[in-house]
Structure formats: structure tokens, C-alpha cells
Design a protein around this motif. Sequence first.
Motif, PDB file in Angstrom:
ATOM      1  N   TYR A  85      32.807  22.499  43.863  1.00 28.17           N
ATOM      2  CA  TYR A  85      32.787  23.131  42.540  1.00 28.17           C
ATOM      3  C   TYR A  85      31.552  24.008  42.365  1.00 28.17           C
ATOM      4  O   TYR A  85      31.622  25.098  41.801  1.00 28.17           O
ATOM      5  CB  TYR A  85      32.853  22.083  41.430  1.00 28.17           C
ATOM      6  CG  TYR A  85      34.139  21.296  41.429  1.00 28.17           C
ATOM      7  CD1 TYR A  85      35.365  21.926  41.267  1.00 28.17           C
ATOM      8  CD2 TYR A  85      34.123  19.925  41.612  1.00 28.17           C
ATOM      9  CE1 TYR A  85      36.549  21.218  41.267  1.00 28.17           C
ATOM     10  CE2 TYR A  85      35.299  19.198  41.608  1.00 28.17           C
ATOM     11  CZ  TYR A  85      36.512  19.852  41.434  1.00 28.17           C
ATOM     12  OH  TYR A  85      37.678  19.147  41.441  1.00 28.17           O
ATOM     13  N   LEU A  86      30.417  23.533  42.838  1.00 25.82           N
ATOM     14  CA  LEU A  86      29.191  24.329  42.751  1.00 25.82           C
ATOM     15  C   LEU A  86      29.282  25.570  43.637  1.00 25.82           C
ATOM     16  O   LEU A  86      28.829  26.652  43.238  1.00 25.82           O
ATOM     17  CB  LEU A  86      27.976  23.482  43.135  1.00 25.82           C
ATOM     18  CG  LEU A  86      27.594  22.387  42.147  1.00 25.82           C
ATOM     19  CD1 LEU A  86      26.458  21.547  42.707  1.00 25.82           C
ATOM     20  CD2 LEU A  86      27.216  22.980  40.817  1.00 25.82           C
TER      21      LEU A  86
ATOM     22  N   GLY B  68      29.152  29.309  42.153  1.00 27.67           N
ATOM     23  CA  GLY B  68      28.140  30.232  42.653  1.00 27.67           C
ATOM     24  C   GLY B  68      28.741  31.509  43.204  1.00 27.67           C
ATOM     25  O   GLY B  68      28.265  32.613  42.908  1.00 27.67           O
ATOM     26  N   ILE B  69      29.807  31.383  43.995  1.00 31.02           N
ATOM     27  CA  ILE B  69      30.462  32.566  44.552  1.00 31.02           C
ATOM     28  C   ILE B  69      31.078  33.400  43.441  1.00 31.02           C
ATOM     29  O   ILE B  69      30.973  34.624  43.439  1.00 31.02           O
ATOM     30  CB  ILE B  69      31.518  32.158  45.598  1.00 31.02           C
ATOM     31  CG1 ILE B  69      30.840  31.571  46.830  1.00 31.02           C
ATOM     32  CG2 ILE B  69      32.382  33.342  45.999  1.00 31.02           C
ATOM     33  CD1 ILE B  69      31.788  30.977  47.836  1.00 31.02           C
TER      34      ILE B  69
ATOM     35  N   LEU C 154      28.317  35.282  41.549  1.00 32.20           N
ATOM     36  CA  LEU C 154      27.780  36.365  42.373  1.00 32.20           C
ATOM     37  C   LEU C 154      28.749  37.544  42.446  1.00 32.20           C
ATOM     38  O   LEU C 154      28.357  38.697  42.232  1.00 32.20           O
ATOM     39  CB  LEU C 154      27.471  35.852  43.780  1.00 32.20           C
ATOM     40  CG  LEU C 154      26.928  36.887  44.759  1.00 32.20           C
ATOM     41  CD1 LEU C 154      25.519  37.297  44.343  1.00 32.20           C
ATOM     42  CD2 LEU C 154      26.930  36.346  46.167  1.00 32.20           C
ATOM     43  N   VAL C 155      30.020  37.274  42.713  1.00 23.43           N
ATOM     44  CA  VAL C 155      31.011  38.346  42.822  1.00 23.43           C
ATOM     45  C   VAL C 155      31.194  39.039  41.474  1.00 23.43           C
ATOM     46  O   VAL C 155      31.288  40.265  41.401  1.00 23.43           O
ATOM     47  CB  VAL C 155      32.352  37.794  43.354  1.00 23.43           C
ATOM     48  CG1 VAL C 155      33.466  38.826  43.254  1.00 23.43           C
ATOM     49  CG2 VAL C 155      32.207  37.320  44.784  1.00 23.43           C
ATOM     50  N   PHE C 156      31.207  38.277  40.390  1.00 22.53           N
ATOM     51  CA  PHE C 156      31.386  38.856  39.060  1.00 22.53           C
ATOM     52  C   PHE C 156      30.232  39.791  38.710  1.00 22.53           C
ATOM     53  O   PHE C 156      30.440  40.905  38.230  1.00 22.53           O
ATOM     54  CB  PHE C 156      31.512  37.744  38.015  1.00 22.53           C
ATOM     55  CG  PHE C 156      31.778  38.253  36.634  1.00 22.53           C
ATOM     56  CD1 PHE C 156      33.028  38.723  36.292  1.00 22.53           C
ATOM     57  CD2 PHE C 156      30.778  38.264  35.673  1.00 22.53           C
ATOM     58  CE1 PHE C 156      33.287  39.196  35.012  1.00 22.53           C
ATOM     59  CE2 PHE C 156      31.021  38.736  34.405  1.00 22.53           C
ATOM     60  CZ  PHE C 156      32.278  39.198  34.067  1.00 22.53           C
ATOM     61  N   VAL C 157      29.010  39.374  38.967  1.00 20.31           N
ATOM     62  CA  VAL C 157      27.842  40.204  38.661  1.00 20.31           C
ATOM     63  C   VAL C 157      27.840  41.470  39.521  1.00 20.31           C
ATOM     64  O   VAL C 157      27.584  42.569  39.021  1.00 20.31           O
ATOM     65  CB  VAL C 157      26.537  39.389  38.843  1.00 20.31           C
ATOM     66  CG1 VAL C 157      25.319  40.288  38.821  1.00 20.31           C
ATOM     67  CG2 VAL C 157      26.421  38.320  37.762  1.00 20.31           C
ATOM     68  N   VAL C 158      28.146  41.330  40.800  1.00 23.60           N
ATOM     69  CA  VAL C 158      28.174  42.497  41.687  1.00 23.60           C
ATOM     70  C   VAL C 158      29.246  43.484  41.237  1.00 23.60           C
ATOM     71  O   VAL C 158      29.017  44.702  41.185  1.00 23.60           O
ATOM     72  CB  VAL C 158      28.390  42.061  43.158  1.00 23.60           C
ATOM     73  CG1 VAL C 158      28.746  43.239  44.045  1.00 23.60           C
ATOM     74  CG2 VAL C 158      27.152  41.354  43.678  1.00 23.60           C
ATOM     75  N   MET C 159      30.421  42.985  40.855  1.00 24.37           N
ATOM     76  CA  MET C 159      31.492  43.876  40.411  1.00 24.37           C
ATOM     77  C   MET C 159      31.146  44.553  39.084  1.00 24.37           C
ATOM     78  O   MET C 159      31.492  45.714  38.870  1.00 24.37           O
ATOM     79  CB  MET C 159      32.809  43.118  40.309  1.00 24.37           C
ATOM     80  CG  MET C 159      33.369  42.744  41.674  1.00 24.37           C
ATOM     81  SD  MET C 159      34.980  41.995  41.588  1.00 24.37           S
ATOM     82  CE  MET C 159      35.970  43.407  41.144  1.00 24.37           C
ATOM     83  N   GLN C 160      30.459  43.861  38.191  1.00 17.90           N
ATOM     84  CA  GLN C 160      30.044  44.470  36.927  1.00 17.90           C
ATOM     85  C   GLN C 160      29.019  45.580  37.177  1.00 17.90           C
ATOM     86  O   GLN C 160      29.084  46.642  36.549  1.00 17.90           O
ATOM     87  CB  GLN C 160      29.447  43.422  35.980  1.00 17.90           C
ATOM     88  CG  GLN C 160      30.463  42.496  35.385  1.00 17.90           C
ATOM     89  CD  GLN C 160      31.272  43.143  34.284  1.00 17.90           C
ATOM     90  OE1 GLN C 160      31.480  44.347  34.221  1.00 17.90           O
ATOM     91  NE2 GLN C 160      31.753  42.315  33.386  1.00 17.90           N
TER      92      GLN C 160
ATOM     93  N   GLY D  47      39.486  32.494  47.286  1.00 14.68           N
ATOM     94  CA  GLY D  47      39.793  32.740  48.691  1.00 14.68           C
ATOM     95  C   GLY D  47      38.630  32.433  49.616  1.00 14.68           C
ATOM     96  O   GLY D  47      38.814  31.836  50.678  1.00 14.68           O
ATOM     97  N   SER D  48      37.426  32.824  49.213  1.00 16.66           N
ATOM     98  CA  SER D  48      36.269  32.567  50.079  1.00 16.66           C
ATOM     99  C   SER D  48      35.928  31.086  50.128  1.00 16.66           C
ATOM    100  O   SER D  48      35.499  30.580  51.164  1.00 16.66           O
ATOM    101  CB  SER D  48      35.070  33.387  49.629  1.00 16.66           C
ATOM    102  OG  SER D  48      34.720  33.061  48.309  1.00 16.66           O
TER     103      SER D  48
END
Length: 80
Positions: free
Chosen positions: A4-5, A9-10, A13-19, A69-70
Motif C-alpha cells: 500500500y505504501l 508513493g508511486i 510521484l506519477v501524479f505530481v510529474v504529470m501535473q 501497473g507498476s
Amino acid sequence: MKKYLLFAGIFTLVFVVMQVLSGMLLTVFYTPSIRWEEVSTLPSQVVFGNTSFIPPLIISLIALGIAFGSTKLINKKVVH
């Protein structure tokens, strides 16, 4: 609990990078609607336009899919 952690975390990270990438693309392709040659004084009222919750929702769903997926890929490599 570790899974879950890792997922949270993933996803974060992905959400911030995409924003950030979305903001950079919007900034690059922005064209102002004001023609400076025709303006004698700047307006005192600023109109920001309409906002929609759809683009952040789409970005979060894409980030959710990438995180899922990751996480599955990482768990598959750890088990084998």
C-alpha cells in the motif's frame, strides 16, 4: 502494508510529474488574447474564465493506472 505504501508513493510521484508536465505544456502553448497594439490602458478587472474538474480527474486516473501497473510489475518481479 508495504504494498500500500509503495502504491501510494508511486501514485503520488506519477501524479505530481504529470501535473508539472501538463502545466509546462499549457505554458508553452499559451497565446494571450489581448492585442497590445490596440490597448491604451490595462484593464483593472481580470477574467479568469471557466474551470473544469475533468482534466485533473483524467490525470489522476492515468496516474492511478500507471501506479497500479507498476506495483503489479514490481510484485511480479519480487515473487519470481
